[in-house]
Design an enzyme around this catalytic site. Structure first.
Site, PDB file in Angstrom:
ATOM      1  N   GLY A  15       0.844  -1.203   0.000  1.00 52.71           N
ATOM      2  CA  GLY A  15       0.000   0.000   0.000  1.00 52.71           C
ATOM      3  C   GLY A  15       0.878   1.250   0.000  1.00 52.71           C
ATOM      4  CG  ASP A 144      -0.481  -0.430   8.632  1.00 55.47           C
ATOM      5  OD1 ASP A 144      -1.349   0.452   8.493  1.00 55.47           O
ATOM      6  OD2 ASP A 144      -0.384  -1.419   7.879  1.00 55.47           O
ATOM      7  NE  ARG A 188      -0.675  -5.051   7.437  1.00 55.65           N
ATOM      8  CZ  ARG A 188       0.153  -6.008   7.091  1.00 55.65           C
ATOM      9  NH1 ARG A 188      -0.284  -7.031   6.391  1.00 55.65           N
ATOM     10  NH2 ARG A 188       1.412  -5.970   7.431  1.00 55.65           N
ATOM     11  CD  GLN A 293      -6.929   6.060   8.217  1.00 53.52           C
ATOM     12  OE1 GLN A 293      -6.635   5.718   9.344  1.00 53.52           O
ATOM     13  NE2 GLN A 293      -7.692   5.299   7.447  1.00 53.52           N
TER      14      GLN A 293
HETATM   15  O1  F6P Z   1      -0.667  -1.426   5.242  1.00 62.47           O
HETATM   16  C1  F6P Z   1      -1.221  -0.215   4.893  1.00 62.47           C
HETATM   17  C2  F6P Z   1      -2.707  -0.308   4.775  1.00 62.47           C
HETATM   18  O2  F6P Z   1      -3.210   0.956   4.443  1.00 62.47           O
HETATM   19  C3  F6P Z   1      -3.397  -0.904   6.001  1.00 62.47           C
HETATM   20  O3  F6P Z   1      -3.537   0.029   7.025  1.00 62.47           O
HETATM   21  C4  F6P Z   1      -4.676  -1.414   5.405  1.00 62.47           C
HETATM   22  O4  F6P Z   1      -5.199  -2.492   6.131  1.00 62.47           O
HETATM   23  C5  F6P Z   1      -4.236  -1.890   4.058  1.00 62.47           C
HETATM   24  O5  F6P Z   1      -3.053  -1.191   3.730  1.00 62.47           O
HETATM   25  C6  F6P Z   1      -5.253  -1.680   2.963  1.00 62.47           C
HETATM   26  O6  F6P Z   1      -4.711  -2.212   1.806  1.00 62.47           O
HETATM   27  P1  F6P Z   1      -5.406  -2.175   0.383  1.00 62.47           P
HETATM   28  O7  F6P Z   1      -4.693  -1.105  -0.375  1.00 62.47           O
HETATM   29  O8  F6P Z   1      -5.116  -3.514  -0.176  1.00 62.47           O
HETATM   30  O9  F6P Z   1      -6.859  -1.931   0.537  1.00 62.47           O
END
Ligand code: F6P
Length: 382
Positions: A15, A144, A188, A293
């Site tokens: 991410g 995170d 997470r 965020q």
């Molecule tokens: O690890 C970063 C994060 O933003 C987490 O806080 C969240 O659970 C996850 O990535 C969301 O990921 P995606 O982009 O796959 O929805």
């Protein structure tokens, strides 16, 4: 002394997080100062697999990066080249280890070092590549703040600021309507983002994955406030929080669990808000902050931290120190081996995530944040 390093590549994986571009900028600038050529693989490990890369040039594509959100070289989220999903012509799906293709690409292209900017999943692959002879240097990115062995990842400070601003806004509407307002934040399986946001935003309750919550204890806090004439309450809940008698709320499982970051969390805010309404009769609303965020320009703090990380990463390459993660520990830039970063998660190609082997940094119960939350009378749901 002549540099041994001539040509390096960067990839950004997982991410996105504010500060990725600032790290790229710092690596590229430090490389230029030392006469090293810099390239960027497009979309993380996917670019490495497809040998898709661009030259990073301070006159053109790598200019104006300090304040830019996202990543100019793109990212991919659950690409695990050690266990890669291949859809055959007849529609059947197979998972293959394609890591040797990546290793060959790096050899053919003549890259002396690969900088892997990402969270625990990215660093797990980085360590797996290091075992195959690739010279890797990891840089810990994530909102995170859960990468092992570093006190702060870049992107976290910006995410806390965004959540705190949202909480300020939630406050006034909560107070006007006498509501219980729940705000679900990311993070997470670690509660750093929820806890710091709650403290910065003056929340009454913070629910984090490290402390399974008792709904009665949350309700007691709301009632205690009401008995003091405070008819509204603000609750910050981490997406990975769970009730004492229940489990985490999962939105989706991708690729049958074969990716690196294959479980999408989300939904606990709505559940909590509904439970509060049902059990108390008070009006409650949930706001899931989501991707705001991690989007947008990095905070000044993250710009500096990202720059420190990027410069240090390139300095380590110039010193010939590889297969490490750059760390920020006790106010100093340093490094640890990627082997230490993966901890007990030793199996090559194994996913990261919420397994007992995964080595993420959770909120310890004796940390200052927990203590001050309790000092302030904030409920942690226990
Ligand atoms: O690890 C970063 C994060 O933003 C987490 O806080 C969240 O659970 C996850 O990535 C969301 O990921 P995606 O982009 O796959 O929805």
């Amino acid at each position: 002394m002549e540099n041994k390093i001539k040509k390096v590549a960067i990839l950004t994986n997982g991410g996105d997080a504010p500060g990725l571009n600032a790290v790229i900028r710092a690596i590229v600038k430090t490389a230029r100062t030392n006469g090293v050529e810099c390239y960027g693989f497009i979309e993380g490990y996917k670019g490495l697999l497809n040998n898709n890369y661009v030259k990073l040039d301070l006159q053109t594509n790598a200019s104006g990066l300090l304040i830019k959100g996202g990543t100019i070289i793109g990212t991919s989220n659950n690409t695990n080249v050690f266990n890669y999903k291949v859809v055959n012509e007849d529609g059947t799906v197979e998972y293959k280890d394609l890591s040797d293709v990546c290793v060959q690409n790096i050899k053919d292209d003549g890259f002396d070092c690969l900088f892997t900017l990402g969270g625990d999943g990215t660093q797990k692959s980085s360590r797996d590549f290091s075992l195959k002879g690739v010279k890797c240097i990891g840089v810990p990115k994530t909102i995170d703040n859960d990468v092992a062995h570093t006190d702060q990842t870049f992107g976290f400070d910006t995410a806390v600021s965004v959540a705190a601003e949202a909480l300020d806004r939630i406050h006034t509407t909560a107070e006007s309507h006498h509501r219980v307002m729940v705000v679900e934040v990311m993070g997470r399986y670690a509660g750093w983002l929820a806890l710091e946001s709650a403290i910065a935003g003056g929340a009454d309750v913070a629910l984090i994955p490290e402390i399974p919550y008792d709904i009665n204890s949350v309700i007691n806090k709301i009632n205690e406030r009401r008995s003091r004439g405070k008819e509204f309450s603000i609750i910050v809940v981490s997406e990975g929080a769970k009730p004492k008698d229940g489990d985490i709320t999962i939105k989706a499982t991708l690729d049958q669990g074969a990716g690196l970051d294959n479980i999408r969390l989300g939904g606990i805010g709505d559940k909590l808000s509904n439970d509060i309404e049902r059990l108390t009769g008070y009006t409650s609303r949930n706001t899931t902050l989501g991707y705001v965020q991690r989007g947008g320009t990095p905070s000044a703090y993250d710009r500096i931290l990202s720059t420190k990380y990027g410069c240090k990463a390139m300095e380590l390459a110039l010193e010939g120190i590889f297969n490490v993660l750059v760390t920020y520990k006790d106010g100093k830039m340093s490094y640890v081996s990627l082997e230490d970063v993966v901890g007990a998660n030793k199996v090559v190609g194994a996913a990261s995530g919420n397994t007992k082997e995964s080595n993420i940094r959770k909120v310890p119960m004796d940390c200052d944040l927990i203590k001050i939350a309790r000092d302030l009378g904030m409920s942690l749901g226990d």
